[in-house]
Design a protein around this motif. Structure first.
Motif, PDB file in Angstrom:
ATOM      1  N   ASP A 224       0.261   8.056  62.787  1.00  0.00           N
ATOM      2  CA  ASP A 224       0.458   6.622  62.874  1.00  0.00           C
ATOM      3  C   ASP A 224       1.891   6.228  63.157  1.00  0.00           C
ATOM      4  O   ASP A 224       2.815   6.992  63.004  1.00  0.00           O
ATOM      5  N   SER A 225       2.033   4.981  63.519  1.00  0.00           N
ATOM      6  CA  SER A 225       3.298   4.306  63.686  1.00  0.00           C
ATOM      7  C   SER A 225       4.288   5.199  64.425  1.00  0.00           C
ATOM      8  O   SER A 225       5.359   5.474  63.933  1.00  0.00           O
ATOM      9  N   VAL A 226       3.827   5.646  65.607  1.00  0.00           N
ATOM     10  CA  VAL A 226       4.683   6.362  66.556  1.00  0.00           C
ATOM     11  C   VAL A 226       6.132   6.210  66.121  1.00  0.00           C
ATOM     12  O   VAL A 226       6.712   5.158  66.281  1.00  0.00           O
ATOM     13  N   PRO A 227       6.736   7.244  65.524  1.00  0.00           N
ATOM     14  CA  PRO A 227       8.051   7.074  64.920  1.00  0.00           C
ATOM     15  C   PRO A 227       9.043   6.538  65.940  1.00  0.00           C
ATOM     16  O   PRO A 227       9.029   6.954  67.093  1.00  0.00           O
ATOM     17  N   ALA A 228       9.865   5.583  65.503  1.00  0.00           N
ATOM     18  CA  ALA A 228      10.796   4.938  66.420  1.00  0.00           C
ATOM     19  C   ALA A 228      11.967   5.855  66.736  1.00  0.00           C
ATOM     20  O   ALA A 228      12.613   5.724  67.753  1.00  0.00           O
ATOM     21  N   ASN A 229      12.278   6.809  65.861  1.00  0.00           N
ATOM     22  CA  ASN A 229      13.417   7.685  66.100  1.00  0.00           C
ATOM     23  C   ASN A 229      13.234   9.007  65.348  1.00  0.00           C
ATOM     24  O   ASN A 229      12.280   9.169  64.594  1.00  0.00           O
ATOM     25  N   ASP A 230      14.164   9.918  65.557  1.00  0.00           N
ATOM     26  CA  ASP A 230      14.064  11.253  64.961  1.00  0.00           C
ATOM     27  C   ASP A 230      14.045  11.200  63.445  1.00  0.00           C
ATOM     28  O   ASP A 230      13.355  11.978  62.794  1.00  0.00           O
ATOM     29  N   LEU A 231      14.825  10.284  62.882  1.00  0.00           N
ATOM     30  CA  LEU A 231      14.893  10.199  61.425  1.00  0.00           C
ATOM     31  C   LEU A 231      13.535   9.773  60.872  1.00  0.00           C
ATOM     32  O   LEU A 231      13.076  10.296  59.856  1.00  0.00           O
ATOM     33  N   GLU A 232      12.878   8.832  61.535  1.00  0.00           N
ATOM     34  CA  GLU A 232      11.557   8.401  61.075  1.00  0.00           C
ATOM     35  C   GLU A 232      10.557   9.547  61.193  1.00  0.00           C
ATOM     36  O   GLU A 232       9.663   9.690  60.371  1.00  0.00           O
ATOM     37  N   ARG A 233      10.739  10.366  62.212  1.00  0.00           N
ATOM     38  CA  ARG A 233       9.846  11.528  62.387  1.00  0.00           C
ATOM     39  C   ARG A 233      10.064  12.515  61.229  1.00  0.00           C
ATOM     40  O   ARG A 233       9.111  13.026  60.657  1.00  0.00           O
ATOM     41  N   ARG A 234      11.329  12.770  60.890  1.00  0.00           N
ATOM     42  CA  ARG A 234      11.617  13.685  59.774  1.00  0.00           C
ATOM     43  C   ARG A 234      11.031  13.153  58.476  1.00  0.00           C
ATOM     44  O   ARG A 234      10.519  13.909  57.649  1.00  0.00           O
ATOM     45  N   ALA A 235      11.112  11.834  58.299  1.00  0.00           N
ATOM     46  CA  ALA A 235      10.559  11.220  57.089  1.00  0.00           C
ATOM     47  C   ALA A 235       9.049  11.393  57.041  1.00  0.00           C
ATOM     48  O   ALA A 235       8.479  11.665  55.982  1.00  0.00           O
ATOM     49  N   GLN A 236       8.420  11.263  58.181  1.00  0.00           N
ATOM     50  CA  GLN A 236       6.969  11.445  58.237  1.00  0.00           C
ATOM     51  C   GLN A 236       6.593  12.868  57.813  1.00  0.00           C
ATOM     52  O   GLN A 236       5.602  13.078  57.123  1.00  0.00           O
ATOM     53  N   ASP A 237       7.419  13.824  58.223  1.00  0.00           N
ATOM     54  CA  ASP A 237       7.141  15.224  57.901  1.00  0.00           C
ATOM     55  C   ASP A 237       7.124  15.477  56.400  1.00  0.00           C
ATOM     56  O   ASP A 237       6.399  16.345  55.930  1.00  0.00           O
ATOM     57  N   ILE A 238       7.955  14.752  55.647  1.00  0.00           N
ATOM     58  CA  ILE A 238       7.945  14.971  54.194  1.00  0.00           C
ATOM     59  C   ILE A 238       7.169  13.855  53.479  1.00  0.00           C
ATOM     60  O   ILE A 238       7.244  13.713  52.263  1.00  0.00           O
ATOM     61  N   ARG A 239       6.438  13.072  54.253  1.00  0.00           N
ATOM     62  CA  ARG A 239       5.540  12.045  53.691  1.00  0.00           C
ATOM     63  C   ARG A 239       6.237  11.045  52.789  1.00  0.00           C
ATOM     64  O   ARG A 239       5.776  10.756  51.684  1.00  0.00           O
ATOM     65  N   VAL A 240       7.380  10.562  53.240  1.00  0.00           N
ATOM     66  CA  VAL A 240       7.998   9.434  52.546  1.00  0.00           C
ATOM     67  C   VAL A 240       8.051   8.276  53.550  1.00  0.00           C
ATOM     68  O   VAL A 240       8.001   8.495  54.751  1.00  0.00           O
ATOM     69  N   ASN A 241       8.108   7.060  53.031  1.00  0.00           N
ATOM     70  CA  ASN A 241       8.148   5.888  53.903  1.00  0.00           C
ATOM     71  C   ASN A 241       9.598   5.508  54.164  1.00  0.00           C
ATOM     72  O   ASN A 241      10.310   5.139  53.235  1.00  0.00           O
ATOM     73  N   TYR A 242       9.986   5.608  55.416  1.00  0.00           N
ATOM     74  CA  TYR A 242      11.383   5.351  55.770  1.00  0.00           C
ATOM     75  C   TYR A 242      11.440   4.455  56.993  1.00  0.00           C
ATOM     76  O   TYR A 242      10.703   4.662  57.951  1.00  0.00           O
ATOM     77  N   VAL A 243      12.293   3.449  56.921  1.00  0.00           N
ATOM     78  CA  VAL A 243      12.492   2.559  58.057  1.00  0.00           C
ATOM     79  C   VAL A 243      13.988   2.386  58.289  1.00  0.00           C
ATOM     80  O   VAL A 243      14.743   2.197  57.339  1.00  0.00           O
ATOM     81  N   THR A 244      14.406   2.473  59.543  1.00  0.00           N
ATOM     82  CA  THR A 244      15.798   2.217  59.890  1.00  0.00           C
ATOM     83  C   THR A 244      16.011   0.713  59.996  1.00  0.00           C
ATOM     84  O   THR A 244      15.233   0.033  60.648  1.00  0.00           O
ATOM     85  N   LEU A 245      17.065   0.210  59.375  1.00  0.00           N
ATOM     86  CA  LEU A 245      17.406  -1.210  59.499  1.00  0.00           C
ATOM     87  C   LEU A 245      18.818  -1.283  60.076  1.00  0.00           C
ATOM     88  O   LEU A 245      19.283  -0.288  60.620  1.00  0.00           O
TER      89      LEU A 245
END
Ligand code: GDP
Ligand code: MN
Length: 375
Positions: A224-245
């Motif tokens: 889901d939520s096609v990660p907007a950037n590499d950091l969001e992708r890394r966050a997805q890998d460890i299953r935490v919710n992360y958003v860049t602001l």
């Protein structure tokens, strides 16, 4: 998990709903070739999760290969509401007589799924609901037994569908209800459900959201939520919710509520969040370390505030993760940790050895203030 239009249409098709021939393309040449196979005219459509692609310039009609090439070039790579377009859908175009809206979603207020239907489709249904609420029919649906065909038909009649369309639309809506339950959807929507100039009822768009709790049963992988950037992708890998602001304070908290409260406090004290990271519960030291690395790597970060409620996380595990980053990466930005609860003494000790300011008994305000004072 939200699905792209073409994935949603696959669900519709499996349940007998008519969808025009179409092909997915991920390059301009692919797109042009698809046009050749489908035959012109075709519609070129950005495959992004955001709605309102039409208005944003992400849906274009092409009558010739040249026009198709031009539109494909413009739409591939386009930024639509912050989401980059990597895929196109090339769909056979049709003449449109009418546009309806048909959808199912979970109504949290009513505590059950609802069927929503309107003969004013094509536009955003939320808009119709405001400007012409009498034109939006809503009907609670039981999860135990699908509504009988004659019940749906009566509703469609009341919604303003008539003549030979009544039977056809009723069939589509019945199939949509079936598809909604069979696929564990929380939303399944067709907008527009079009009546073509040949009198056929076809789904020209699809929006499907699958219940995350049902992904295993549906044999789907979370993408889901096609990660907007590499950091969001890394966050997805460890299953935490992360958003860049776009602010200066990286927030890490255990639990979405605590994370939001921390962000409110950052705003209240006249600063802005650079990122938002919700660890959830039961974080391991290893994942905590990665969460902190992700936060440090966020653009614009000047300080990190960690806010842990030791009821759902183990403070010693959290501290071990933090210590690992401090010892190995020696990050330059400031860090303040507020943490209390399970294994707090062991956790505090580990951080105190590293001279990290710890808020032991104070509030979230104290933690954020401590951080901001040092920036
Ligand atoms: P959205 O803006 O993201 O909801 O994208 P849609 O897929 O709903 O497309 C927007 C609009 O483009 C639709 O409401 C239709 O009016 C139009 N459209 C989409 N597909 C076709 C098609 O095959 N033929 C024609 N003539 N119009 C289409
Ligand atoms: Mn649409």
């Amino acid at each position: 998990m939200r699905m792209l239009e073409y994935e949603g249409k696959t669900i519709l098709r499996r349940h007998g709903i008519a969808v025009l021939p179409e092909r997915v393309a991920s390059s301009v040449d692919d797109a042009v070739a698809s046009g050749g196979i489908l035959g012109f005219p075709v519609v070129v459509k950005a495959q992004v999760l955001a709605g309102g692609r039409g208005k944003a310039g992400g849906v274009k009609l092409a009558r010739t290969p040249d026009a198709l090439r031009e539109h494909a070039q413009a739409i591939l790579g386009m930024d639509i509401k912050g989401e980059r377009c990597h895929k196109l859908l090339i769909a056979k175009a049709c003449g449109i007589e009418k546009e309806f809206y048909a959808g199912l979603t979970i109504d949290a207020g009513a505590g059950c799924p609802v069927l929503i239907f309107s003969i004013e489709g094509g536009v955003e249904i939320e808009e119709v609901a405001v400007t012409a609420p009498e034109k939006v029919l809503t009907m609670p649906i039981s999860s135990l037994a699908a509504p009988r065909r004659h019940v749906i038909m009566e509703q469609m009649r009341q919604a303003g569908v008539s003549g030979p369309l009544l039977g056809k639309v009723t069939t589509v809506v019945a199939q949509l209800v079936e598809a909604f339950f069979a696929n564990d959807c929380t939303t399944l929507e067709i907008n527009p459900l079009a009546v073509t100039d040949a009198g056929e009822v076809v789904a020209l768009d699809a929006k499907a959201v699958i219940d995350d709790a049902a992904l295993k049963r549906q044999k789907l992988e979370q993408t889901d939520s096609v990660p907007a950037n590499d950091l969001e992708r890394r966050a997805q890998d460890i299953r935490v919710n992360y958003v860049t602001l776009d602010g200066e304070v990286a927030i890490i908290a255990g639990g979405a509520g605590l994370a939001m409260a921390t962000m409110d406090m950052v705003n209240h004290l006249n600063s802005r969040a650079a990122s938002f990271l919700d660890l959830g519960g039961g974080i391991s030291a290893e994942n905590m370390a990665e969460a902190l690395r992700i936060s440090y790597a966020t653009k614009g970060v000047r300080g990190v505030v960690i806010n842990i409620f030791g009821g759902i996380n183990n403070c010693y595990e959290v501290a071990r993760g933090i210590a690992e980053v401090l010892d190995n990466d020696r990050p330059a930005s400031r860090l303040v940790v507020k943490m209390r609860g399970h294994s707090q003494n062991e956790g505090w000790a580990l951080l105190e050895e590293r001279n990290i300011p710890i808020v032991k008994y104070g509030t979230t305000r104290d933690a954020v203030q401590t951080l901001l004072a040092g920036l």
